[in-house]
Design an enzyme around this catalytic site. Sequence first.
Site, PDB file in Angstrom:
ATOM      1  NE  ARG A 216      -3.664  -2.182   2.530  1.00 53.57           N
ATOM      2  CZ  ARG A 216      -3.686  -3.013   3.579  1.00 53.57           C
ATOM      3  NH1 ARG A 216      -2.963  -2.758   4.652  1.00 53.57           N
ATOM      4  NH2 ARG A 216      -4.452  -4.081   3.570  1.00 53.57           N
ATOM      5  CG  PHE A 232     -10.102  -9.055  -5.885  1.00 52.72           C
ATOM      6  CD1 PHE A 232     -11.085 -10.047  -5.877  1.00 52.72           C
ATOM      7  CD2 PHE A 232      -9.350  -8.875  -7.040  1.00 52.72           C
ATOM      8  CE1 PHE A 232     -11.296 -10.849  -7.009  1.00 52.72           C
ATOM      9  CE2 PHE A 232      -9.555  -9.660  -8.173  1.00 52.72           C
ATOM     10  CZ  PHE A 232     -10.529 -10.650  -8.153  1.00 52.72           C
ATOM     11  CG  ASP A 255     -14.462  -6.937  -1.835  1.00 53.35           C
ATOM     12  OD1 ASP A 255     -13.228  -7.098  -1.721  1.00 53.35           O
ATOM     13  OD2 ASP A 255     -15.291  -7.775  -1.412  1.00 53.35           O
ATOM     14  CG  ASP A 305      -4.762  -8.244  -2.518  1.00 54.37           C
ATOM     15  OD1 ASP A 305      -4.187  -9.352  -2.611  1.00 54.37           O
ATOM     16  OD2 ASP A 305      -4.958  -7.671  -1.423  1.00 54.37           O
ATOM     17  CB  CYS A 345      -2.503 -14.433  -0.967  1.00 57.55           C
ATOM     18  SG  CYS A 345      -4.261 -14.595  -1.256  1.00 57.55           S
TER      19      CYS A 345
HETATM   20  N1  SAH Z   1      -6.756  -5.749  -1.023  1.00 57.44           N
HETATM   21  C1  SAH Z   1      -7.484  -5.969   0.193  1.00 57.44           C
HETATM   22  C2  SAH Z   1      -7.609  -7.425   0.565  1.00 57.44           C
HETATM   23  C3  SAH Z   1      -8.264  -8.299  -0.470  1.00 57.44           C
HETATM   24  S1  SAH Z   1      -8.765  -9.834   0.125  1.00 57.44           S
HETATM   25  C4  SAH Z   1      -6.848  -5.144   1.302  1.00 57.44           C
HETATM   26  O1  SAH Z   1      -5.784  -4.551   1.083  1.00 57.44           O
HETATM   27  O2  SAH Z   1      -7.402  -5.089   2.398  1.00 57.44           O
HETATM   28  C5  SAH Z   1      -9.764 -10.428  -1.148  1.00 57.44           C
HETATM   29  C6  SAH Z   1     -11.103  -9.739  -1.295  1.00 57.44           C
HETATM   30  O3  SAH Z   1     -11.695 -10.257  -2.476  1.00 57.44           O
HETATM   31  C7  SAH Z   1     -12.118  -9.972  -0.200  1.00 57.44           C
HETATM   32  O4  SAH Z   1     -12.517  -8.736   0.287  1.00 57.44           O
HETATM   33  C8  SAH Z   1     -13.311 -10.673  -0.885  1.00 57.44           C
HETATM   34  O5  SAH Z   1     -14.568 -10.194  -0.425  1.00 57.44           O
HETATM   35  C9  SAH Z   1     -13.112 -10.279  -2.311  1.00 57.44           C
HETATM   36  N2  SAH Z   1     -13.604 -11.174  -3.366  1.00 57.44           N
HETATM   37  C10 SAH Z   1     -13.490 -12.511  -3.456  1.00 57.44           C
HETATM   38  N3  SAH Z   1     -13.953 -12.950  -4.652  1.00 57.44           N
HETATM   39  C11 SAH Z   1     -14.374 -11.851  -5.348  1.00 57.44           C
HETATM   40  C12 SAH Z   1     -14.923 -11.629  -6.637  1.00 57.44           C
HETATM   41  N4  SAH Z   1     -15.121 -12.636  -7.477  1.00 57.44           N
HETATM   42  N5  SAH Z   1     -15.196 -10.367  -7.012  1.00 57.44           N
HETATM   43  C13 SAH Z   1     -14.986  -9.330  -6.159  1.00 57.44           C
HETATM   44  N6  SAH Z   1     -14.450  -9.482  -4.927  1.00 57.44           N
HETATM   45  C14 SAH Z   1     -14.153 -10.716  -4.525  1.00 57.44           C
END
Ligand code: SAH
Length: 402
Positions: A216, A232, A255, A305, A345
């Site tokens: 970040r 995401f 998200d 992500d 991840c």
């Molecule tokens: N980048 C974020 C963490 C991401 S974790 C941070 O810095 O805090 C992954 C995220 O993807 C979760 O919030 C989950 O709700 C979302 N997610 C999972 N599958 C998804 C999809 N198909 N489309 C959109 N969001 C999704």
Amino acid sequence: MSSSVRYPSASLKPHKEESLASGHLWIFSGALQQQPHWIDTGGLVDVKSSTGQFVARGYYNPHTDIAIRILTRNVEEDIDNAFLQRRISSAMALRLAFDVAQTNAYRLIHAEGDGLPGLIVDRYADVLVAQIHTAGMERLRPLLVEVLMQETRACGLLLRNDSQARRREGLQVEEPLVVAGDVPTQVSIRENGIQFLVDPWQGQKTGFFLDQRDKRAALRKYVSGKRVLNCFSYTGGFSVYAALVSQDTHVTSVDVSASAIETAQRIFTLNGLDPKLHSFLTADVFEYLEAAHQSGALFNVVILDPPAFAKTQSARTQALKAYRRLNSLAMQVLQPGGILLSCSCSGVVGLDDVLGVLAQSAQRLSRSIQLLELYTHALDHPINIAMPETGYLKAVFCRVGG
Ligand code: SAH
């Protein structure tokens, strides 16, 4: 230090002690001469070489491929209060690198990376959130709670033993449980001086993705005055950092979780940003990117992500396909010369795989691509160098040309 306790033992097949000497902390059941049926699930065990020499001390589980996880290689070291104290204070000493005036949320115990297999503890200001993943660590739970509270002087400790992975260990999947002090449903934390809200009870993982802190911060240099798409986004970690860089930076956060998107907006407000000047969408990222491409939308910076697409080796091929699709979609909405931050991840997907996905995605679209920066996780997620399994995050900044 001298051991006063006698532990039951299990013997290794010839030469199987060699990987332990390098610092690896797992013994697979196939490496044992015979299954030690005289030890209970989660019970402590002394590991002996085929010639009867002490090799290490750990805990045993007959139900899992990893039969023994090592706690110490010192024959004099008992697994007791003092042992936990030493491991926890060593972990705390490492985290003194954080200036708490700026950052008061970090991973305090990163399982094998901190010499405590099966245990995750995250610190959110004065609150601890722990996850116990193994039967052996579960047995140490009463001691752990006591020592953690005493060493950290936290106000409360919440156990998030709600991971399905516990079943493999023969453990119950539990509801979140406060095991010491008080834990509120919302904790306000600081990360690099930015305020975030964390829900330790219901938030994903233990409430926040602490492993992205350094990425970040790294993002900031690319986003001044730019159109940024955070895919995401969860509660908007990357989004807030980007939006704070300059008033003419515009951030779109996507998200699938409506509650995460709602929290992201509250976090914008908390940091003096007007959420109305940015876009927040509750949507599937794949669908969103398809539609954005159709409508001709273009961004200067895109962040990907996603959650772990592969948790097992067998899911790896499918996962790589999904990563290729995702990265191609992202590049299609990226202006020539734009920046892509692509993360994975999934433990079973390596850095080479991620770089391969990026190269193939760019090639498919006849775009050039330059690798700019590579990251894993920061110092609060230390990697046991003998165990690549303790590192899971790959994050690649690249520039995608025309
Ligand atoms: N980048 C974020 C963490 C991401 S974790 C941070 O810095 O805090 C992954 C995220 O993807 C979760 O919030 C989950 O709700 C979302 N997610 C999972 N599958 C998804 C999809 N198909 N489309 C959109 N969001 C999704």
